[in-house]
Write an enzyme that holds these catalytic residues in place. Sequence first.
Site, PDB file in Angstrom:
ATOM      1  N   GLN A 168      51.910 -57.112   1.650  1.00 57.33           N
ATOM      2  CA  GLN A 168      51.942 -57.489   0.234  1.00 57.33           C
ATOM      3  C   GLN A 168      51.409 -58.908   0.053  1.00 57.33           C
ATOM      4  O   GLN A 168      50.638 -59.175  -0.868  1.00 57.33           O
ATOM      5  CB  GLN A 168      53.370 -57.348  -0.300  1.00 57.33           C
ATOM      6  CG  GLN A 168      53.818 -55.892  -0.305  1.00 57.33           C
ATOM      7  CD  GLN A 168      55.224 -55.691  -0.832  1.00 57.33           C
ATOM      8  OE1 GLN A 168      55.927 -56.650  -1.129  1.00 57.33           O
ATOM      9  NE2 GLN A 168      55.633 -54.438  -0.945  1.00 57.33           N
ATOM     10  N   ASP A 327      59.517 -49.665   7.020  1.00 54.95           N
ATOM     11  CA  ASP A 327      60.218 -48.854   6.018  1.00 54.95           C
ATOM     12  C   ASP A 327      60.961 -47.674   6.655  1.00 54.95           C
ATOM     13  O   ASP A 327      61.795 -47.042   5.994  1.00 54.95           O
ATOM     14  CB  ASP A 327      59.220 -48.331   4.965  1.00 54.95           C
ATOM     15  CG  ASP A 327      58.676 -49.466   4.100  1.00 54.95           C
ATOM     16  OD1 ASP A 327      59.278 -50.564   4.078  1.00 54.95           O
ATOM     17  OD2 ASP A 327      57.640 -49.258   3.443  1.00 54.95           O
TER      18      ASP A 327
END
Length: 439
Positions: A168, A327
């Site tokens: 990100q 994740d």
Amino acid sequence: MLTITPSHRPFHTDVTVPGDKSISHRSIMFGALAEGDTRITGFLKSADCLSTMSCFRALGIDIEETEDEILVHGKGLHGLQAPSVTLDAGNSGTTTRLMAGILSAQTFPSTLTGDASIQKRPMGRVITPLTAMGADITSAAGNDCAPLKISGGKLHGIDWTSPVASAQVKSCILLAALCSGTEASVTEPSLSRDHTERMLNAFGVPVSTVLHPDGSATARIAADGVLRSPGAIDVPGDISSAAYFLAAALLVPGSEILVRNVGINPTRAGILTVLRRMGVEIIEENRDDSLEPKADLRVRYQRPEHPERDPHGDFVIGGDIIPALIDELPMIAVLCTQLPGRSIIRDAAELKVKESDRIAVMTENLKKMGADITATDDGFVIHGPTPLYGAEIDPHLDHRIAMSLAVAALGAEGDTVIRDHECVNISYPEFFDELFRLT
Ligand code: S3P
């Protein structure tokens, strides 16, 4: 609130998971900033990706939706219009951080915010490099979190070294540079997912990646790139969603599953490496090495008795592989409760700043289910195997915690209740329908 009854019989089935969340976000963003139309198939219509879509609509981008396709009418790098509303990223960190980069390089001001979770997540990691590029971006509450107030303006290039491996952060800087027509590079301690770099190249903007001997990586975007739509993007299935079904087959004795069309980009597929190191056989079928590689994945129930151990006798997950499975760590932690001996998950402090503090929330809930798990500063220590028991689970509104523990519940003794189970809508609205098909 939803009750999960353990699976009393094996399942033999196949499942097609929805489109990759990271690639879906980027397909809208790149489609909007490109010259020409982009037709997206396999797009994930979950709350997070719909947040990205509504932000771009608020920025004047025309996006058509049908049952199977999204059509983005790109307006080029300078085609966004000033929004008349505060942009709402909902629960999505990807939307917030990538949009922060794009918005910082526009000619108009904007405000970007999100839900209660987003308003607690660290944005200093993008505010600092964007400010160093000349951006005027501030946290409205002065706490380095959203809402972000952005003035907009032309930015200059940067060679940024990020203390965290974060796609990100990397994507935010690359997009800010792209929208300002300047060169930039981002060096991160380990290679994070490279969907942005692959998509930039597919849209005609050169990006190079150099892997350094110490495991760090540098991505560099050339100056004056112009995004030209390749016309179509086909989003592969999300390996993060596939992880729950691969794990389910490993928790319910006698089961077998085929998960179809799963994205297996090496910067995302760390879970496959870890499962293999546990001793699990994974069969890849119909492999397709396109821009984003994909395959069907088959797993049969097996009890891993001899996971690969370090010299101390531990099964260790840490180091450069962490960004490639960040994740999936909640689901992997559940699987570690069934491994013999001590499992150590380390170098994963980033888990504390995801949709919830995943170290604390997984530890709290897995303990309730009977696991022998201890939270550490950067992961977990788990002793196994321990039987799991049904419990009342509070996922703290975190979709990945809810799904990981719902899968744990299939292999537990007694019913499990998942509070606020609708939080799965963030990444996988059909998750429980598919899960109940297995029982
Ligand atoms: C994402 C990057 C990862 C990941 C998140 C999606 C992306 O975050 O955890 O779910 O799409 O770039 P970080 O880059 O902050 O680690």
